[in-house]
Design an enzyme around this catalytic site. Structure first.
Site, PDB file in Angstrom:
ATOM      1  N   HIS A  66      -2.888  -1.971   7.298  1.00 54.89           N
ATOM      2  CA  HIS A  66      -2.082  -2.894   6.496  1.00 54.89           C
ATOM      3  C   HIS A  66      -0.739  -3.161   7.179  1.00 54.89           C
ATOM      4  O   HIS A  66       0.314  -2.661   6.764  1.00 54.89           O
ATOM      5  CB  HIS A  66      -1.879  -2.336   5.084  1.00 54.89           C
ATOM      6  CG  HIS A  66      -3.115  -2.350   4.266  1.00 54.89           C
ATOM      7  ND1 HIS A  66      -3.190  -1.863   2.974  1.00 54.89           N
ATOM      8  CD2 HIS A  66      -4.363  -2.814   4.551  1.00 54.89           C
ATOM      9  CE1 HIS A  66      -4.414  -2.012   2.516  1.00 54.89           C
ATOM     10  NE2 HIS A  66      -5.143  -2.585   3.464  1.00 54.89           N
ATOM     11  N   ASP A  74      -5.832  -1.367  -0.867  1.00 54.36           N
ATOM     12  CA  ASP A  74      -7.259  -1.063  -0.823  1.00 54.36           C
ATOM     13  C   ASP A  74      -7.604  -0.214  -2.038  1.00 54.36           C
ATOM     14  O   ASP A  74      -6.845   0.708  -2.408  1.00 54.36           O
ATOM     15  CB  ASP A  74      -7.626  -0.283   0.440  1.00 54.36           C
ATOM     16  CG  ASP A  74      -7.708  -1.155   1.676  1.00 54.36           C
ATOM     17  OD1 ASP A  74      -7.699  -2.392   1.540  1.00 54.36           O
ATOM     18  OD2 ASP A  74      -7.757  -0.592   2.786  1.00 54.36           O
ATOM     19  N   HIS A  93     -15.048  -0.347  -0.062  1.00 55.87           N
ATOM     20  CA  HIS A  93     -13.792  -0.536  -0.785  1.00 55.87           C
ATOM     21  C   HIS A  93     -13.534  -2.022  -0.981  1.00 55.87           C
ATOM     22  O   HIS A  93     -14.201  -2.865  -0.390  1.00 55.87           O
ATOM     23  CB  HIS A  93     -12.613   0.116  -0.040  1.00 55.87           C
ATOM     24  CG  HIS A  93     -12.197  -0.578   1.224  1.00 55.87           C
ATOM     25  ND1 HIS A  93     -12.934  -0.522   2.391  1.00 55.87           N
ATOM     26  CD2 HIS A  93     -11.113  -1.358   1.510  1.00 55.87           C
ATOM     27  CE1 HIS A  93     -12.319  -1.213   3.343  1.00 55.87           C
ATOM     28  NE2 HIS A  93     -11.208  -1.748   2.826  1.00 55.87           N
ATOM     29  N   HIS A  97     -10.479  -4.750  -0.491  1.00 55.15           N
ATOM     30  CA  HIS A  97      -9.168  -5.069   0.064  1.00 55.15           C
ATOM     31  C   HIS A  97      -8.628  -6.255  -0.732  1.00 55.15           C
ATOM     32  O   HIS A  97      -9.283  -7.295  -0.851  1.00 55.15           O
ATOM     33  CB  HIS A  97      -9.314  -5.438   1.548  1.00 55.15           C
ATOM     34  CG  HIS A  97      -8.058  -5.921   2.196  1.00 55.15           C
ATOM     35  ND1 HIS A  97      -7.243  -5.096   2.941  1.00 55.15           N
ATOM     36  CD2 HIS A  97      -7.487  -7.158   2.238  1.00 55.15           C
ATOM     37  CE1 HIS A  97      -6.228  -5.799   3.421  1.00 55.15           C
ATOM     38  NE2 HIS A  97      -6.351  -7.067   2.995  1.00 55.15           N
TER      39      HIS A  97
END
Length: 225
Positions: free
Chosen positions: A22, A31, A116, A118
């Site tokens: 990031h 996330d 995950h 984002h």
């Protein structure tokens, strides 16, 4: 912005701002670690600007970023929300969506070291899918840091809504960072369509076919890299 996953779910922030991946355009992203197949919803009313759902590739390698499935929703005020790593997408560019409306199902496509979502708020300064992030707040949580548990609002009486599709529980505890060897470049992303999503995707496909027939030709998939 609202919580970007379906009602009744609770997931941790697994990566915060200005750390790890990031950086630069993603400085203010979050996330959320979640199983493949978790319903992802729009964080605010808006219009789908970009959508891609044709990839099934992902690995823990920056070179795989171009293979991410994504949705970008434009909002009032020159901002947009970006959602990455879908296993399946159920919206298309130009659709109006409401806050809490289903966009697709979380996954592990693109540059991803484990299942995950984002999520970021960005300034709409270009036509691509990765505009620069901007500081934002999540309703009820402000600017949550890593390991904060984020709970979506409780579900109402519409328990049979499509957003209640079954999660892939088998992958629910996979770490975001690998604990053993890294996946090989080009490795197929862990994914698949969750059981409750198949009918939704079939409906979206038939709708697209009807739209294409009405326009007198086939619709080209939007892919902006």
């Amino acid at each position: 912005m609202g919580v970007p996953f379906a009602c009744g779910r609770v997931f941790p922030v697994s990566q915060g701002h200005d750390t790890g991946s990031h950086l630069q355009n993603d400085t203010y992203a979050w996330d959320f670690r979640m199983p493949v197949g978790t319903p992802v919803v729009s964080a605010q009313d808006g219009v789908v600007r970009l959508a891609r759902g044709d990839s099934n590739q992902g690995a823990c390698d920056p070179k795989m970023a171009q293979y991410a499935n994504y949705v970008v929703v434009a909002h009032d005020g020159g901002v947009e929300t970006q959602y990455l790593h879908f296993s399946a997408v159920v919206v298309k560019p130009g659709e109006q969506v409401r806050k809490g409306q289903l966009l697709g199902y979380s996954g592990n496509t693109g540059w991803s070291c484990g299942p995950h979502l984002h999520f970021k708020v960005a300034r709409t300064v270009g036509s691509g899918w990765n505009n620069p992030s901007t500081p934002a707040l999540i309703a009820g949580y402000g600017d949550p840091v890593r390991d904060t548990l984020i709970a979506a609002p409780a579900c109402g009486s519409n328990q049979d809504m499509p957003v209640m599709a079954t999660n892939d529980a088998a992958r629910g505890h996979e770490p975001l960072s690998p604990v053993s060897a890294l996946p090989q470049e080009g490795e197929q992303a862990a994914g698949g369509i969750p059981p409750g999503a198949k009918s939704i995707l079939e409906g979206a496909r038939k709708r697209d076919e009807r739209d294409s027939d009405g326009a007198g030709g086939s619709r080209q998939a939007v892919r902006t890299e």
